[in-house]
Design an enzyme around this catalytic site. Structure first.
Site, PDB file in Angstrom:
ATOM      1  N   GLU A 184       0.889  -1.169   0.000  1.00  0.00           N
ATOM      2  CA  GLU A 184       0.000   0.000   0.000  1.00  0.00           C
ATOM      3  C   GLU A 184       0.916   1.205   0.000  1.00  0.00           C
ATOM      4  O   GLU A 184       1.491   1.557   1.037  1.00  0.00           O
ATOM      5  CB  GLU A 184      -0.896   0.012   1.246  1.00  0.00           C
ATOM      6  CG  GLU A 184      -1.860  -1.154   1.339  1.00  0.00           C
ATOM      7  CD  GLU A 184      -3.017  -1.065   0.357  1.00  0.00           C
ATOM      8  OE1 GLU A 184      -3.107  -0.052  -0.386  1.00  0.00           O
ATOM      9  OE2 GLU A 184      -3.806  -2.015   0.306  1.00  0.00           O
ATOM     10  N   CYS A 227      -2.280   8.950   2.347  1.00  0.00           N
ATOM     11  CA  CYS A 227      -2.030   8.489   0.969  1.00  0.00           C
ATOM     12  C   CYS A 227      -3.217   8.820   0.082  1.00  0.00           C
ATOM     13  O   CYS A 227      -3.078   8.987  -1.120  1.00  0.00           O
ATOM     14  CB  CYS A 227      -1.777   6.995   0.968  1.00  0.00           C
ATOM     15  SG  CYS A 227      -3.118   6.086   1.745  1.00  0.00           S
TER      16      CYS A 227
HETATM   17  P1  NAD Z   1       8.078   5.237   4.899  1.00  0.00           P
HETATM   18  O1  NAD Z   1       8.078   4.465   3.642  1.00  0.00           O
HETATM   19  O2  NAD Z   1       9.204   6.144   5.180  1.00  0.00           O
HETATM   20  O3  NAD Z   1       8.022   4.243   6.153  1.00  0.00           O
HETATM   21  C1  NAD Z   1       7.012   3.293   6.314  1.00  0.00           C
HETATM   22  C2  NAD Z   1       7.516   2.181   7.210  1.00  0.00           C
HETATM   23  O4  NAD Z   1       8.585   1.513   6.563  1.00  0.00           O
HETATM   24  C3  NAD Z   1       8.061   2.634   8.554  1.00  0.00           C
HETATM   25  O5  NAD Z   1       7.706   1.662   9.524  1.00  0.00           O
HETATM   26  C4  NAD Z   1       9.560   2.641   8.335  1.00  0.00           C
HETATM   27  O6  NAD Z   1      10.297   2.465   9.519  1.00  0.00           O
HETATM   28  C5  NAD Z   1       9.700   1.433   7.421  1.00  0.00           C
HETATM   29  N1  NAD Z   1      10.902   1.431   6.580  1.00  0.00           N
HETATM   30  C6  NAD Z   1      11.610   2.482   6.103  1.00  0.00           C
HETATM   31  N2  NAD Z   1      12.637   2.035   5.346  1.00  0.00           N
HETATM   32  C7  NAD Z   1      12.568   0.676   5.351  1.00  0.00           C
HETATM   33  C8  NAD Z   1      13.344  -0.352   4.744  1.00  0.00           C
HETATM   34  N3  NAD Z   1      14.404  -0.080   3.976  1.00  0.00           N
HETATM   35  N4  NAD Z   1      12.986  -1.633   4.961  1.00  0.00           N
HETATM   36  C9  NAD Z   1      11.910  -1.920   5.712  1.00  0.00           C
HETATM   37  N5  NAD Z   1      11.141  -0.987   6.312  1.00  0.00           N
HETATM   38  C10 NAD Z   1      11.460   0.299   6.121  1.00  0.00           C
HETATM   39  O7  NAD Z   1       6.670   5.965   4.937  1.00  0.00           O
HETATM   40  P2  NAD Z   1       6.079   6.942   6.047  1.00  0.00           P
HETATM   41  O8  NAD Z   1       6.735   8.267   5.899  1.00  0.00           O
HETATM   42  O9  NAD Z   1       6.092   6.295   7.404  1.00  0.00           O
HETATM   43  O10 NAD Z   1       4.546   7.025   5.597  1.00  0.00           O
HETATM   44  C11 NAD Z   1       4.108   7.884   4.621  1.00  0.00           C
HETATM   45  C12 NAD Z   1       3.937   7.148   3.301  1.00  0.00           C
HETATM   46  O11 NAD Z   1       3.032   6.066   3.460  1.00  0.00           O
HETATM   47  C13 NAD Z   1       3.320   8.025   2.227  1.00  0.00           C
HETATM   48  O12 NAD Z   1       3.988   7.799   1.001  1.00  0.00           O
HETATM   49  C14 NAD Z   1       1.885   7.520   2.151  1.00  0.00           C
HETATM   50  O13 NAD Z   1       1.259   7.751   0.919  1.00  0.00           O
HETATM   51  C15 NAD Z   1       2.052   6.074   2.438  1.00  0.00           C
HETATM   52  N6  NAD Z   1       0.791   5.488   2.914  1.00  0.00           N
HETATM   53  C16 NAD Z   1       0.105   4.660   2.084  1.00  0.00           C
HETATM   54  C17 NAD Z   1      -1.107   4.116   2.486  1.00  0.00           C
HETATM   55  C18 NAD Z   1      -1.889   3.208   1.591  1.00  0.00           C
HETATM   56  O14 NAD Z   1      -2.739   2.492   2.105  1.00  0.00           O
HETATM   57  N7  NAD Z   1      -1.634   3.186   0.287  1.00  0.00           N
HETATM   58  C19 NAD Z   1      -1.609   4.409   3.769  1.00  0.00           C
HETATM   59  C20 NAD Z   1      -0.868   5.257   4.597  1.00  0.00           C
HETATM   60  C21 NAD Z   1       0.346   5.781   4.157  1.00  0.00           C
END
Ligand code: NAD
Length: 486
Positions: A259, A293
């Protein structure tokens, strides 16, 4: 801006440490969790190493056969008890979300309701398992198709909906009979820790769900995916990290559910009910202060109504009260951190440099707290960065179109494909237009698509798979077919 809460109030009763095998394990290394409205630490949580992550993995692997063998009814009843407990503790969870993430309390209550629905939904879904029995076309055999849990899962969640993103994954995994490690975002781990304790209190056996908090997600999650025993990763977060994880799934052929980010168009046609469109714009833009998102990212408005739409949206945005999420008057909380404010200021500058007019807002507010003014720009050039990137904040950019074909072309001109909003006075035209939009979800004359009973998810680079609805559990199940010589 004052914080109507104390550190003690927020952290009272919070589990500390990592949840591994039903026990909270203390870890020497910790990191702070900060209230973004005050920029003050409110708690410290365990900073897991790769070794901790692998022990959490041993535990969910050991627990997997026992959990897969539980009856559908047992799993359904556990999830239902968790739903009842979460609903009873709505206010406590809402206050915790408002404090660690920043959203206004009323929105945090909405997140608890939405998050709890996934527990109830999957409690109901799991009681009706699918399977079928067929005859082969040549009549030579019988085909028996059943489903089985995919196996140990890794669930990775973002900071913007700390409860709902966890329940959406955990409830589906547990319902399917899978054990899992939950890895919450480091900005907002407290809600996940409290939710995990709630599941234990509801009777979840040791090792079925472990929670690993860490500042080094790349190392810990990379090691888990390389190990080979994780069979599925479900990730909600940015497209950049999603791409990386999909690549890491390759060597062990781990099934990914993604997602990812969005770049939602919000289309207002000339015959739309403008009152309704402005009301919808406020919700689609300002839910979670724009940090969603699904947030409307590009307002595409028919030239005949664009000026009025922009003016009315700016009036509504100007009237909003900005403040700490726990302040009952607050309608707009802080951004998650200072970097988010800097990014928004840069997007506004870039749009103005490309010819946009600022109708209201445009700047970060003085601290403490990482607040940004509700902002509206009009005449935004489609070449501006704010139309290509996720804005992820309370900034609305409006541009106009002359006919719907043009609007659809602009709407589809993005690598993302999560959701689109469409306001129109003509249902038939709206349905035909919806079918031409390259997105996983369309909201017609309304501003919310999130619903536990619906298949939430995107196409293109917004994701793979669906969460919620009848479809959500399938991502956690494998099919097995038995051929019978009869
Ligand atoms: P992010 O991608 O920075 O982090 C998300 C999660 O991934 C966190 O738990 C982070 O610690 C982890 N993470 C980061 N790097 C990683 C790696 N290399 N390996 C494994 N895990 C890793 O995103 P964010 O800033 O926390 O959230 C915002 C983003 O999430 C936005 O792009 C938003 O659109 C998206 N989002 C999507 C949905 C959906 O359902 N499509 C819902 C909510 C948020």
């Amino acid at each position: 801006m004052t914080a109507p809460t104390t550190v003690d109030e927020v952290s009272a009763g919070l589990p500390s440490g990592l949840l591994i095998d039903g026990r909270w394990e203390r870890v020497d290394e910790t990191f702070p969790v900060v209230d973004p409205a005050t920029e003050k630490p409110i708690a410290r949580v365990a900073d897991a190493s790769v070794a901790h992550g692998l022990r959490a993995l041993d535990s969910i692997v050991d627990a997997a056969p026992g959990w897969a063998a539980t009856t559908f009814r047992e799993r359904a009843e556990l999830l239902r008890r968790a739903f009842d407990a979460l609903t009873a503790r709505r206010e406590e969870f809402a206050r915790l979300i408002a404090t660690e993430m920043g959203k206004p309390l009323e929105e945090a209550r909405g997140e608890v309701d939405y998050g709890a629905e996934f527990l109830r939904w999957y409690a109901e879904e799991v009681s009706r398992p699918e399977g079928d029995y067929r005859r082969s076309p040549d009549g030579g055999s019988r085909i028996l198709v059943s489903r089985r849990p995919i196996g140990p899962c890794l669930l990775i969640t973002p900071w913007n909906f700390p409860l709902a993103m966890a329940t959406r994954k955990v409830a589906a995994a547990l319902a399917a009979g899978c054990t899992a490690i939950l890895k919450p975002a480091p900005q907002t781990p407290l809600t996940s820790l409290r939710f995990a304790q709630l599941l234990l209190d509801a009777g979840l056996p040791a090792g079925v769900l472990n929670v690993v908090t860490t500042m080094d997600a790349p190392a810990v999650c990379g090691a888990l995916l390389a190990d080979g025993r994780i069979r599925k990763v479900s990730f909600t977060g940015s497209t950049a990290v999603g791409r990386l994880l999909i690549a890491q799934c390759g060597p062990q052929v781990v099934r990914p559910s993604m997602e990812l980010g969005g770049n939602a168009p919000f289309i207002v046609d000339e015959d739309a009910d403008l009152d309704r469109a402005v009301e919808g714009a406020m919700i689609a833009k300002m839910r979670n202060m724009g940090q969603a998102c699904t947030a409307a990212n590009r307002f595409l408005v028919h030239r005949r109504v664009a000026d009025e739409f922009g003016r009315r949206l700016a009036e509504r945005m100007r009237d909003l009260t900005v403040g700490h999420g726990l302040d009952p008057l607050s309608q707009v909380g802080p951004m998650i951190d200072g970097a988010a404010c800097d990014k928004l200021a840069g997007l506004v500058r870039d749009a103005v440099d490309h010819g946009a007019r600022l109708l209201t807002g445009g700047s970060p507010l003085p601290g403490p707290g990482t607040f940004f003014e509700p902002t509206v720009l009009t005449d935004v050039s489609p070449g501006s960065r704010m139309f290509a990137d996720e804005i992820f904040g309370p900034v609305a950019g409006v541009t106009c179109f002359d006919d719907l074909d043009e609007a659809v072309a602009v709407a589809n001109d993005t690598e993302y494909g999560l959701v689109a909003y469409l306001y129109s006075g003509n249902t038939e035209k709206a349905l035909r237009t919806a079918e031409r939009l390259d997105v996983g979800m369309v909201a017609l004359n309304r501003a919310l698509v999130s619903n536990a009973a619906a298949p939430f998810g995107g196409i293109k680079q917004s994701g793979l798979g669906r969460e919620g609805g009848r479809e959500g559990i399938n991502d956690y199940l494998d099919l097995q077919y038995v051929a019978i010589d009869a």
